[in-house]
Enzyme design. Structure first.
Site, PDB file in Angstrom:
ATOM      1  N   CYS A 119      37.410  45.082  42.879  1.00  0.00           N
ATOM      2  CA  CYS A 119      36.751  44.539  44.062  1.00  0.00           C
ATOM      3  C   CYS A 119      37.513  43.311  44.580  1.00  0.00           C
ATOM      4  O   CYS A 119      38.630  43.429  45.048  1.00  0.00           O
ATOM      5  CB  CYS A 119      35.293  44.231  43.736  1.00  0.00           C
ATOM      6  SG  CYS A 119      34.245  43.868  45.146  1.00  0.00           S
ATOM      7  N   HIS A 120      36.924  42.120  44.442  1.00  0.00           N
ATOM      8  CA  HIS A 120      37.579  40.877  44.860  1.00  0.00           C
ATOM      9  C   HIS A 120      38.443  40.272  43.751  1.00  0.00           C
ATOM     10  O   HIS A 120      39.078  39.242  43.962  1.00  0.00           O
ATOM     11  CB  HIS A 120      36.538  39.848  45.315  1.00  0.00           C
ATOM     12  CG  HIS A 120      35.922  40.152  46.638  1.00  0.00           C
ATOM     13  ND1 HIS A 120      34.941  41.101  46.794  1.00  0.00           N
ATOM     14  CD2 HIS A 120      36.156  39.643  47.869  1.00  0.00           C
ATOM     15  CE1 HIS A 120      34.582  41.155  48.063  1.00  0.00           C
ATOM     16  NE2 HIS A 120      35.303  40.285  48.744  1.00  0.00           N
TER      17      HIS A 120
END
Length: 170
Positions: free
Chosen positions: A103-104
């Site tokens: 994800c991030h």
């Protein structure tokens, strides 16, 4: 068995921490929760899980770990601005350890300046950041580029975990 660092700060994506942590420990590997402070409870953004940090990142020795997992959510934004986190991830990369971000999570890799020449994936919202960090972006559930493993979102966790375990068991 391998020793795996999990980098956490508040508001990590719950399942992106919980599921890899549980599967890695179930496979017999040692998982160590590392935060910006020791003994602090860090909570997931959905409030379904929390972990107490065993070490500060400044006290963690990159030479003692075989891999680092960076869950997504909002936590990577807090982690990436910490010089000790950046140094730790850079040292892990220099040691050819597994660097896994979902994800991030790749935001920390961008700040550690380790993505140049790699092919990666991430949450679509940081695609341009990954590209500006020197990587080639592809939209795929999991991408393995030498020692770097990346995935996009919680739905990609099975593939993300599979590739981490494959690297740890090789």
């Amino acid at each position: 068995m391998a020793k795996v660092a999990f980098l956490v700060a508040n508001d990590f994506e719950d399942s992106e921490m919980k599921n890899p942590y549980e599967e890695i420990t179930k496979a017999g590997h040692e998982a160590v929760v590392i935060g910006l402070e020791k003994g602090i409870q860090y909570k997931g953004k959905k409030g379904t899980v929390a972990y107490i940090s065993e070490l500060t990142v400044g006290d963690a020795d990159a030479n003692e770990y075989d891999a680092v997992v960076i869950p997504g959510g909002s936590a990577p934004e807090d982690l990436r601005v910490n010089d000790e986190v950046v140094k730790f991830v850079k040292e892990m990369h220099n040691n050819s350890a597994v660097i896994a971000g979902i994800c991030h999570g790749p935001q920390v890799m961008i700040s550690a300046d380790i993505l140049k020449g790699h092919v990666v994936t991430s949450y679509r919202g940081i695609r341009d950041d990954v590209i500006n960090g020197g990587a080639t972006f592809i939209d795929k559930e999991v991408v393995v580029s030498n020692n770097i493993i990346t995935s996009r979102t919680p739905k990609d966790e099975p593939a993300f975990i599979r590739e981490i375990l494959a690297k740890l068991n090789s």
